[in-house]
Design a protein around this motif. Structure first.
Motif, PDB file in Angstrom:
ATOM      1  N   VAL A 119       0.842  -1.193   0.000  1.00 26.95           N
ATOM      2  CA  VAL A 119       0.000   0.000   0.000  1.00 26.95           C
ATOM      3  C   VAL A 119       0.876   1.240   0.000  1.00 26.95           C
ATOM      4  CG1 VAL A 119      -1.765   1.285   1.275  1.00 26.95           C
ATOM      5  CG2 VAL A 119      -1.849  -1.203   1.199  1.00 26.95           C
ATOM      6  N   GLY A 120       0.537   2.192  -0.877  1.00 23.65           N
ATOM      7  CA  GLY A 120       1.244   3.467  -0.922  1.00 23.65           C
ATOM      8  C   GLY A 120       2.528   3.450  -1.724  1.00 23.65           C
ATOM      9  N   ALA A 121       2.906   2.346  -2.313  1.00 23.98           N
ATOM     10  CA  ALA A 121       4.173   2.275  -3.034  1.00 23.98           C
ATOM     11  C   ALA A 121       3.936   1.836  -4.471  1.00 23.98           C
ATOM     12  CB  ALA A 121       5.122   1.312  -2.337  1.00 23.98           C
ATOM     13  N   GLU A 122       3.659   2.801  -5.334  1.00 26.97           N
ATOM     14  CA  GLU A 122       3.485   2.505  -6.760  1.00 26.97           C
ATOM     15  C   GLU A 122       2.551   1.313  -6.996  1.00 26.97           C
ATOM     16  OE1 GLU A 122       4.672   4.383  -9.218  1.00 26.97           O
ATOM     17  OE2 GLU A 122       5.735   5.695  -7.850  1.00 26.97           O
ATOM     18  N   LEU A 123       1.367   1.379  -6.395  1.00 27.32           N
ATOM     19  CA  LEU A 123       0.420   0.270  -6.466  1.00 27.32           C
ATOM     20  C   LEU A 123       0.110  -0.132  -7.903  1.00 27.32           C
ATOM     21  CD1 LEU A 123      -1.447  -1.697  -4.961  1.00 27.32           C
ATOM     22  CD2 LEU A 123      -3.237   0.030  -5.167  1.00 27.32           C
ATOM     23  N   TYR A 124      -0.128   0.844  -8.774  1.00 24.91           N
ATOM     24  CA  TYR A 124      -0.490   0.517 -10.153  1.00 24.91           C
ATOM     25  C   TYR A 124       0.629  -0.215 -10.879  1.00 24.91           C
ATOM     26  CZ  TYR A 124      -4.594   3.395  -9.430  1.00 24.91           C
ATOM     27  OH  TYR A 124      -5.762   3.898  -8.949  1.00 24.91           O
ATOM     28  N   LEU A 125       1.861   0.207 -10.651  1.00 26.32           N
ATOM     29  CA  LEU A 125       3.001  -0.480 -11.261  1.00 26.32           C
ATOM     30  C   LEU A 125       3.117  -1.905 -10.719  1.00 26.32           C
ATOM     31  CD1 LEU A 125       5.456  -0.471 -13.107  1.00 26.32           C
ATOM     32  CD2 LEU A 125       6.776   0.497 -11.210  1.00 26.32           C
ATOM     33  N   GLN A 126       2.927  -2.061  -9.422  1.00 27.24           N
ATOM     34  CA  GLN A 126       2.984  -3.395  -8.824  1.00 27.24           C
ATOM     35  C   GLN A 126       1.900  -4.307  -9.408  1.00 27.24           C
ATOM     36  OE1 GLN A 126       3.298  -3.405  -4.439  1.00 27.24           O
ATOM     37  NE2 GLN A 126       3.675  -1.201  -4.640  1.00 27.24           N
ATOM     38  N   VAL A 127       0.707  -3.769  -9.575  1.00 23.68           N
ATOM     39  CA  VAL A 127      -0.397  -4.552 -10.152  1.00 23.68           C
ATOM     40  C   VAL A 127      -0.068  -4.928 -11.591  1.00 23.68           C
ATOM     41  CG1 VAL A 127      -2.812  -4.466 -10.897  1.00 23.68           C
ATOM     42  CG2 VAL A 127      -2.185  -3.663  -8.610  1.00 23.68           C
ATOM     43  N   LEU A 128       0.483  -4.002 -12.355  1.00 24.91           N
ATOM     44  CA  LEU A 128       0.844  -4.304 -13.743  1.00 24.91           C
ATOM     45  C   LEU A 128       1.900  -5.402 -13.830  1.00 24.91           C
ATOM     46  CD1 LEU A 128       0.873  -0.751 -15.383  1.00 24.91           C
ATOM     47  CD2 LEU A 128      -0.738  -2.626 -15.816  1.00 24.91           C
ATOM     48  N   VAL A 129       2.888  -5.362 -12.948  1.00 19.11           N
ATOM     49  CA  VAL A 129       3.915  -6.408 -12.928  1.00 19.11           C
ATOM     50  C   VAL A 129       3.268  -7.746 -12.573  1.00 19.11           C
ATOM     51  CG1 VAL A 129       5.970  -7.250 -11.706  1.00 19.11           C
ATOM     52  CG2 VAL A 129       5.849  -4.861 -12.459  1.00 19.11           C
ATOM     53  N   LEU A 130       2.404  -7.743 -11.582  1.00 16.31           N
ATOM     54  CA  LEU A 130       1.713  -8.962 -11.180  1.00 16.31           C
ATOM     55  C   LEU A 130       0.865  -9.529 -12.320  1.00 16.31           C
ATOM     56  CD1 LEU A 130       1.309 -10.768  -8.692  1.00 16.31           C
ATOM     57  CD2 LEU A 130      -0.641  -9.342  -8.088  1.00 16.31           C
ATOM     58  N   VAL A 131       0.134  -8.675 -13.010  1.00 11.85           N
ATOM     59  CA  VAL A 131      -0.683  -9.104 -14.147  1.00 11.85           C
ATOM     60  C   VAL A 131       0.202  -9.697 -15.237  1.00 11.85           C
ATOM     61  CG1 VAL A 131      -2.121  -8.246 -16.055  1.00 11.85           C
ATOM     62  CG2 VAL A 131      -2.614  -7.554 -13.708  1.00 11.85           C
ATOM     63  N   PHE A 132       1.323  -9.060 -15.511  1.00  8.79           N
ATOM     64  CA  PHE A 132       2.243  -9.563 -16.537  1.00  8.79           C
ATOM     65  C   PHE A 132       2.776 -10.945 -16.163  1.00  8.79           C
ATOM     66  CE2 PHE A 132       6.521  -9.805 -18.475  1.00  8.79           C
ATOM     67  CZ  PHE A 132       6.129  -9.794 -19.818  1.00  8.79           C
ATOM     68  N   VAL A 133       3.145 -11.128 -14.908  1.00  9.73           N
ATOM     69  CA  VAL A 133       3.651 -12.434 -14.454  1.00  9.73           C
ATOM     70  C   VAL A 133       2.558 -13.487 -14.584  1.00  9.73           C
ATOM     71  CG1 VAL A 133       4.461 -13.728 -12.430  1.00  9.73           C
ATOM     72  CG2 VAL A 133       5.448 -11.487 -12.963  1.00  9.73           C
ATOM     73  N   PHE A 134       1.340 -13.166 -14.146  1.00  2.08           N
ATOM     74  CA  PHE A 134       0.235 -14.122 -14.289  1.00  2.08           C
ATOM     75  C   PHE A 134      -0.020 -14.429 -15.766  1.00  2.08           C
ATOM     76  CE2 PHE A 134      -1.301 -13.438  -9.878  1.00  2.08           C
ATOM     77  CZ  PHE A 134      -1.507 -14.768  -9.556  1.00  2.08           C
ATOM     78  N   TRP A 135       0.025 -13.402 -16.605  1.00  2.57           N
ATOM     79  CA  TRP A 135      -0.206 -13.611 -18.037  1.00  2.57           C
ATOM     80  C   TRP A 135       0.830 -14.577 -18.605  1.00  2.57           C
ATOM     81  CZ3 TRP A 135       2.555 -11.834 -22.485  1.00  2.57           C
ATOM     82  CH2 TRP A 135       1.857 -12.001 -23.684  1.00  2.57           C
ATOM     83  N   LEU A 136       2.101 -14.358 -18.269  1.00  6.73           N
ATOM     84  CA  LEU A 136       3.156 -15.249 -18.758  1.00  6.73           C
ATOM     85  C   LEU A 136       2.992 -16.681 -18.252  1.00  6.73           C
ATOM     86  CD1 LEU A 136       6.431 -13.123 -18.465  1.00  6.73           C
ATOM     87  CD2 LEU A 136       5.251 -13.829 -20.551  1.00  6.73           C
ATOM     88  N   MET A 137       2.636 -16.828 -16.991  1.00  9.94           N
ATOM     89  CA  MET A 137       2.556 -18.155 -16.392  1.00  9.94           C
ATOM     90  C   MET A 137       1.282 -18.906 -16.780  1.00  9.94           C
ATOM     91  SD  MET A 137       5.435 -18.302 -15.206  1.00  9.94           S
ATOM     92  CE  MET A 137       5.262 -19.992 -14.734  1.00  9.94           C
ATOM     93  N   THR A 138       0.264 -18.183 -17.205  1.00 10.82           N
ATOM     94  CA  THR A 138      -0.983 -18.851 -17.588  1.00 10.82           C
ATOM     95  C   THR A 138      -0.802 -19.667 -18.859  1.00 10.82           C
ATOM     96  OG1 THR A 138      -2.254 -17.089 -16.540  1.00 10.82           O
ATOM     97  CG2 THR A 138      -3.442 -18.480 -18.071  1.00 10.82           C
ATOM     98  N   PHE A 139       0.021 -19.213 -19.772  1.00 13.04           N
ATOM     99  CA  PHE A 139       0.226 -19.958 -21.025  1.00 13.04           C
ATOM    100  C   PHE A 139       0.765 -21.370 -20.771  1.00 13.04           C
ATOM    101  CE2 PHE A 139      -0.208 -15.736 -22.755  1.00 13.04           C
ATOM    102  CZ  PHE A 139      -0.891 -15.958 -23.939  1.00 13.04           C
ATOM    103  N   PRO A 140       1.893 -21.512 -20.065  1.00 10.41           N
ATOM    104  CA  PRO A 140       2.360 -22.889 -19.840  1.00 10.41           C
ATOM    105  C   PRO A 140       1.430 -23.685 -18.926  1.00 10.41           C
ATOM    106  CG  PRO A 140       3.815 -21.314 -18.741  1.00 10.41           C
ATOM    107  CD  PRO A 140       2.852 -20.526 -19.569  1.00 10.41           C
ATOM    108  N   SER A 141       0.840 -23.027 -17.949  1.00 11.79           N
ATOM    109  CA  SER A 141      -0.031 -23.737 -17.020  1.00 11.79           C
ATOM    110  C   SER A 141      -1.275 -24.279 -17.734  1.00 11.79           C
ATOM    111  CB  SER A 141      -0.439 -22.795 -15.884  1.00 11.79           C
ATOM    112  OG  SER A 141      -1.359 -23.412 -15.041  1.00 11.79           O
ATOM    113  N   ALA A 142      -1.996 -23.422 -18.439  1.00 11.27           N
ATOM    114  CA  ALA A 142      -3.188 -23.868 -19.164  1.00 11.27           C
ATOM    115  C   ALA A 142      -2.801 -24.832 -20.287  1.00 11.27           C
ATOM    116  CB  ALA A 142      -3.952 -22.664 -19.728  1.00 11.27           C
ATOM    117  N   GLY A 143      -1.626 -24.616 -20.877  1.00  8.07           N
ATOM    118  CA  GLY A 143      -1.154 -25.509 -21.939  1.00  8.07           C
ATOM    119  C   GLY A 143      -0.911 -26.921 -21.441  1.00  8.07           C
TER     120      GLY A 143
END
Length: 179
Positions: free
Chosen positions: A108-132
């Motif tokens: 909280v209070g530390a570049e929340l939007y950037l942290q969320v974007l990084v988290l979304v990117f990591v989930f996006w990358l990991m979903t491909f091999p996982s769902a695959g």
């Protein structure tokens, strides 16, 4: 897995990509404000969880009752891209994973939007091999489940596992709202 088993890779690709883009979009929405809505209106989050639980139990019932793959007269179609993407929004397991990840991996209070974007990117990358892996596991099962008894047993076990996967979520809802 069910899509890979019943329809193969090519026909399951829209379903696969729907998951790969639908789940990260849900994380993005939660991280960018839906979390605030759920904090103010906790009942809305509980309602989405309850709808998801009911839907997953309904899917488990369909799987449980399904005839072995090779005995079906007509096989329905796999989920479309949009159906698979929207399914992530009613999947209580996806909500728990997404909201837990945002709570655990953001400050909280530390570049929340950037942290969320990084988290979304990591989930996006990991979903491909996982769902695959799940989809290819279904394709592999096409070769294994040629015996009607094994196919029926597989459906029963998958249905029971799906029901078991929502029991902790249901227990949490009951403990939270019916004390």
């Amino acid at each position: 897995m069910a899509s890979g088993l019943n329809f193969g890779v090519k026909a399951s690709l829209p379903h696969f990509f729907g998951i790969c883009f639908g789940f990260p979009s849900m994380i993005l929405a939660v991280g960018f404000g839906l979390g605030y809505v759920f904090e103010r209106y906790a009942w809305l989050h509980a309602l989405i969880q309850l709808v998801g639980i009911v839907y997953l139990i309904y899917l488990a019932w369909l799987i449980f009752r399904a005839a072995p793959r090779h005995e079906r007269k007509s096989i329905s179609k796999p989920l479309t891209f949009l159906q698979a993407a929207l399914f992530q929004w009613v999947n209580p397991k996806a909500w728990i994973m997404g909201t837990s990840a945002i709570a655990a991996y953001t400050t909280v209070g530390a570049e929340l939007y950037l942290q969320v974007l990084v988290l979304v990117f990591v989930f996006w990358l990991m979903t491909f091999p996982s769902a695959g892996v799940w989809m290819m596991g279904g394709v592999w099962l096409q070769r294994v489940l040629t015996n009607p008894v094994h196919s029926r047993l597989f459906n029963v076990v998958m249905a029971l596992l799906l029901v078991a996967s929502v029991l902790p979520i249901l227990a949490e809802l009951i403990a939270k709202y019916w004390r």
